[in-house]
Write a protein that holds these residues in place. Structure first.
Motif, PDB file in Angstrom:
ATOM      1  N   ASN A   7       0.813  -1.217   0.000  1.00 55.39           N
ATOM      2  CA  ASN A   7       0.000   0.000   0.000  1.00 55.39           C
ATOM      3  C   ASN A   7       0.852   1.275   0.000  1.00 55.39           C
ATOM      4  N   TYR A   8       2.080   1.148  -0.434  1.00 55.92           N
ATOM      5  CA  TYR A   8       3.005   2.282  -0.369  1.00 55.92           C
ATOM      6  C   TYR A   8       2.462   3.509  -1.095  1.00 55.92           C
ATOM      7  N   ASP A   9       1.751   3.236  -2.174  1.00 54.94           N
ATOM      8  CA  ASP A   9       1.176   4.306  -2.975  1.00 54.94           C
ATOM      9  C   ASP A   9       0.336   5.297  -2.149  1.00 54.94           C
ATOM     10  N   LEU A  10      -0.423   4.723  -1.192  1.00 51.38           N
ATOM     11  CA  LEU A  10      -1.335   5.535  -0.393  1.00 51.38           C
ATOM     12  C   LEU A  10      -0.590   6.465   0.572  1.00 51.38           C
ATOM     13  N   ILE A  11       0.538   5.984   1.116  1.00 51.32           N
ATOM     14  CA  ILE A  11       1.221   6.783   2.136  1.00 51.32           C
ATOM     15  C   ILE A  11       2.431   7.538   1.585  1.00 51.32           C
ATOM     16  N   LYS A  12       2.769   7.268   0.325  1.00 54.16           N
ATOM     17  CA  LYS A  12       4.018   7.787  -0.242  1.00 54.16           C
ATOM     18  C   LYS A  12       4.251   9.279   0.022  1.00 54.16           C
ATOM     19  N   ASP A  13       3.255  10.118  -0.337  1.00 55.57           N
ATOM     20  CA  ASP A  13       3.390  11.572  -0.166  1.00 55.57           C
ATOM     21  C   ASP A  13       3.779  11.976   1.248  1.00 55.57           C
ATOM     22  N   ILE A  14       3.214  11.246   2.220  1.00 59.06           N
ATOM     23  CA  ILE A  14       3.438  11.607   3.616  1.00 59.06           C
ATOM     24  C   ILE A  14       4.733  10.968   4.107  1.00 59.06           C
ATOM     25  N   TYR A  15       4.925   9.691   3.717  1.00 56.55           N
ATOM     26  CA  TYR A  15       6.055   8.942   4.257  1.00 56.55           C
ATOM     27  C   TYR A  15       7.403   9.508   3.793  1.00 56.55           C
ATOM     28  N   ILE A  16       7.457  10.001   2.561  1.00 50.59           N
ATOM     29  CA  ILE A  16       8.769  10.506   2.088  1.00 50.59           C
ATOM     30  C   ILE A  16       9.277  11.674   2.953  1.00 50.59           C
ATOM     31  N   GLN A  17       8.345  12.358   3.620  1.00 45.95           N
ATOM     32  CA  GLN A  17       8.762  13.467   4.485  1.00 45.95           C
ATOM     33  C   GLN A  17       9.432  12.985   5.773  1.00 45.95           C
ATOM     34  N   ILE A  18       9.097  11.759   6.203  1.00 44.27           N
ATOM     35  CA  ILE A  18       9.721  11.265   7.443  1.00 44.27           C
ATOM     36  C   ILE A  18      10.726  10.145   7.168  1.00 44.27           C
ATOM     37  N   GLU A  19      10.817   9.725   5.903  1.00 41.23           N
ATOM     38  CA  GLU A  19      11.722   8.631   5.555  1.00 41.23           C
ATOM     39  C   GLU A  19      13.188   8.896   5.951  1.00 41.23           C
ATOM     40  N   MET A  70       6.393  15.458  13.029  1.00 46.91           N
ATOM     41  CA  MET A  70       6.785  14.170  12.435  1.00 46.91           C
ATOM     42  C   MET A  70       6.023  13.008  13.058  1.00 46.91           C
ATOM     43  N   LYS A  71       5.771  13.088  14.379  1.00 53.24           N
ATOM     44  CA  LYS A  71       4.970  12.056  15.052  1.00 53.24           C
ATOM     45  C   LYS A  71       3.603  11.954  14.400  1.00 53.24           C
ATOM     46  N   GLN A  72       3.044  13.119  14.130  1.00 52.93           N
ATOM     47  CA  GLN A  72       1.709  13.194  13.556  1.00 52.93           C
ATOM     48  C   GLN A  72       1.696  12.542  12.169  1.00 52.93           C
ATOM     49  N   LYS A  73       2.747  12.793  11.370  1.00 49.97           N
ATOM     50  CA  LYS A  73       2.804  12.197  10.038  1.00 49.97           C
ATOM     51  C   LYS A  73       2.965  10.687  10.118  1.00 49.97           C
ATOM     52  N   LEU A  74       3.791  10.230  11.074  1.00 49.56           N
ATOM     53  CA  LEU A  74       3.966   8.789  11.245  1.00 49.56           C
ATOM     54  C   LEU A  74       2.644   8.141  11.679  1.00 49.56           C
ATOM     55  N   ALA A  75       1.947   8.770  12.617  1.00 49.03           N
ATOM     56  CA  ALA A  75       0.674   8.213  13.093  1.00 49.03           C
ATOM     57  C   ALA A  75      -0.320   8.100  11.939  1.00 49.03           C
ATOM     58  N   LEU A  76      -0.308   9.100  11.068  1.00 46.36           N
ATOM     59  CA  LEU A  76      -1.218   9.063   9.924  1.00 46.36           C
ATOM     60  C   LEU A  76      -0.837   7.910   8.977  1.00 46.36           C
ATOM     61  N   CYS A  77       0.457   7.722   8.730  1.00 41.68           N
ATOM     62  CA  CYS A  77       0.904   6.596   7.881  1.00 41.68           C
ATOM     63  C   CYS A  77       0.451   5.266   8.482  1.00 41.68           C
ATOM     64  N   CYS A  78       0.604   5.110   9.805  1.00 36.00           N
ATOM     65  CA  CYS A  78       0.234   3.849  10.455  1.00 36.00           C
ATOM     66  C   CYS A  78      -1.275   3.613  10.375  1.00 36.00           C
ATOM     67  N   ALA A  79      -2.066   4.701  10.411  1.00 33.91           N
ATOM     68  CA  ALA A  79      -3.524   4.559  10.324  1.00 33.91           C
ATOM     69  C   ALA A  79      -3.975   4.249   8.900  1.00 33.91           C
ATOM     70  N   LEU A  80      -3.065   4.456   7.935  1.00 33.77           N
ATOM     71  CA  LEU A  80      -3.441   4.282   6.528  1.00 33.77           C
ATOM     72  C   LEU A  80      -2.884   3.021   5.881  1.00 33.77           C
ATOM     73  N   ILE A  81      -1.942   2.366   6.564  1.00 33.04           N
ATOM     74  CA  ILE A  81      -1.140   1.345   5.891  1.00 33.04           C
ATOM     75  C   ILE A  81      -1.955   0.138   5.418  1.00 33.04           C
ATOM     76  N   HIS A  82      -3.140  -0.097   6.002  1.00 33.30           N
ATOM     77  CA  HIS A  82      -3.971  -1.222   5.568  1.00 33.30           C
ATOM     78  C   HIS A  82      -5.075  -0.764   4.617  1.00 33.30           C
ATOM     79  N   LYS A  83      -4.928   0.401   4.048  1.00 32.72           N
ATOM     80  CA  LYS A  83      -5.875   0.934   3.071  1.00 32.72           C
ATOM     81  C   LYS A  83      -7.312   0.930   3.590  1.00 32.72           C
TER      82      LYS A  83
END
Lengths: 303, 244
Positions: free
Chosen positions: A110-122, A136-149
């Motif tokens: 599901n990388y496609d869904l989080i890509k825009d956000i994840y590249i900022q904390i990668e 950055m915590k907030q962006k990570l939390a959002l990625c974790c909430a989205l990773i299962h689409k």
């Protein structure tokens, strides 16, 4: 297949937290719950994410009943609670892998869904989550909430305590997620964020004051509203309090927002009154209500 | 130092290892002024504030607060200032009255003073029916109003408010600002941080920190005309965005 709530009520030891709440969120909608601390927003999120059972009423998320089909809901929603709830001792990448694994998927899938956000904390993917900055915590939390689409995304006060620049970026991210057909229910105490939602519910003391598009809510403001200023704001508030034709007077940035009691109110009368009270630099102009004006007017009427 | 300045900061710097959290900032705040201290998360506001209230030592530079040097007279600074934050303000398991007595005692007020002060405070807040309620049972907005009054118990010349209104409902938020105005009118200096940009407009002067430095400092009116925008929100977005 969005969210449906019918007559939901919940009390904690006889203190009502939610009182007969009903509304629907359409699939793909960005819906805002706007209200202060203690309004009942978190209780509502916990019921919809199946972490708390309502006393009365029923609710469905993505077509599943919150009581009978709670396991299905858990597989199809993402939830970002108000309090940071990732593992502080795991790194950024470990947290994300952990949540992907729990939901039987992988970051790659599901990388496609989080890509825009994840590249900022990668660049910080090997840093422990506990050592990240707030943004950055907030962006990570959002990625974790989205990773299962998820079909539906719940965000409980994602921008509280966040500075205006990061708040703006966060809302731009939400708008992009909405394009990917995710239904989003988001809560915030910042009234200026309401205007970024498709529709909003104004909520206070466990009750809904109004539900509509932000434009319609602003248009429904029942009174004429004026912006007033003078060189001494504190004195201006005091003098408006005792002015016989004052319905309400609240500071709004560099002005006060004033609503009169009578239909016959003329701005010149107010200017004259303020002159008599030795105000300098007086300005009284008709203006347009904001969501916050509406919220205050409705909660004042409710008291 | 000019005799009416409550805060005088010269080239204040704080480093953590190689990282400069606060980079050579200078400013002053006058008596009775409402001074807004703004900045993005991580810009260095909290670090700067900790130095001003005497709980963190500057790496370089100097600061005087309420007439005392933050480096050599930190204890006197603490005794002459009030402080409240969003996170920790009062004890939730004590009643309003117990909190007043506790903090009054900490600041060394006599029992007679505490009694008088708490009476005035309860009158001003209109809290007669609630003096024996646990603070934890109050709505956030009320907690913050009580916390502000408690921070003023010992008649400090200056009060530091760290995001006092975050999450507070719009009506109570405005009542809180009326309390701020009232105290400023009585001559108390107010040093306040906030993420609400409408509140920035309520300040006499505002500074904006970006990456450890003060990038702008003036009245809201002058800042708006300097950046050619009509709100402090736009000033903030312009400044913090441009730097990145």
């Amino acid at each position: 297949m969005g969210i449906i709530l019918n007559n939901i009520s919940k009390s904690y030891a006889n203190v009502p937290a939610l009182d007969d709440i009903s509304f629907e969120v359409a699939p793909g909608e960005l819906f805002g719950l706007i209200g202060p601390d203690g309004a009942g927003k978190t209780t509502l999120f916990r019921i919809l994410t199946t972490l708390l059972i309502q006393d009365r009423g029923n609710a469905a998320v993505a077509g599943y009943d919150v009581l009978k089909q709670y396991k299905d809901i858990r597989n199809h929603v993402g939830y970002m609670p108000g309090r940071f709830s990732l593992y502080q001792d795991l790194t950024v990448e470990e947290n994300l892998t952990f949540f992907a694994t729990i939901f039987g998927t992988t970051i790659e899938e599901n990388y496609d869904l989080i890509k825009d956000i994840y590249i900022q904390i990668e660049p910080f993917k090997d840093r422990r989550a506990g050592k990240l900055s707030g943004g950055m915590k907030q962006k990570l939390a959002l990625c974790c909430a989205l990773i299962h689409k998820p079909k539906v995304l719940f965000l409980d006060e994602p921008t509280t305590g966040v500075d205006p620049v990061s708040r703006k970026e966060f809302w731009e991210m939400l708008k992009r997620l909405q394009q990917k057909n995710i239904t989003i229910l988001v809560s915030t105490p910042y009234m200026d964020e309401a205007e970024l939602c498709d529709r909003i519910a104004l909520i206070t003391n466990g009750k809904i004051l109004q539900i509509n598009t932000p434009e319609a809510i602003i248009a429904s403001f029942p009174k004429k509203i004026y912006k007033v200023r003078s060189s001494n704001t504190y004195q201006l508030i005091q003098d408006l309090r005792i002015y016989p034709d004052t319905h309400s007077a609240y500071p709004f940035g560099e002005y006060l927002h004033f609503t009169p009691k009578s239909e016959a109110f003329g701005p010149m009368d107010l200017s004259k009154y303020l002159e008599e009270r030795h105000h300098k630099g007086i300005e009284v102009k008709e203006t347009v209500a904001t969501i916050e004006d509406t919220f205050m007017d409705l909660s004042k009427a409710q008291e | 130092m000019a005799k009416d300045n409550m805060i005088q900061v010269e080239n204040l710097t704080k480093m953590f290892g190689d990282f400069t959290a606060v980079n050579n900032i200078s400013f002053e705040v006058g008596k009775g002024e409402v001074f807004g201290f703004l900045g993005a998360n991580g810009a260095g506001k909290t670090t700067a504030m900790k130095m001003l209230i005497g709980i963190s030592k500057p790496t370089h530079g100097a600061a005087t607060v309420a007439g005392y040097n933050v480096l050599t007279e930190a204890e006197l600074v603490k005794r002459n200032i009030g402080y409240m934050s969003q996170r920790f303000s009062l004890y939730n398991d004590l009643t309003i009255k117990e909190n007043i007595v506790f903090f009054g005692g900490i600041y060394g007020l006599s029992s007679k003073d505490i009694k008088e002060k708490s009476q005035t405070m309860i009158n001003e807040l209109g809290l007669h029916d609630m003096t024996n309620s646990l603070v934890g049972s109050l709505p956030l907005g009320w907690k913050q109003k009580v916390a502000f009054s408690v921070a003023l118990l010992h008649n400090p010349k200056i009060v530091f408010l760290d995001e006092p209104t975050g999450g507070v409902d719009p009506i109570t938020r405005r009542q809180f600002w009326e309390m701020i105005y009232r105290e400023a009118n009585r001559g108390v200096t107010i040093f306040v941080t906030t993420h609400y940009m409408d509140e920035a407009e309520y300040c006499d002067r505002v500074s904006i920190m970006v990456a450890g430095k003060i990038e702008a400092l003036d009245t809201p009116k002058n800042l708006k005309s300097q950046f050619r925008v009509d709100s402090m929100n736009q000033v903030f977005l312009k400044l913090a965005r441009n730097i990145e």
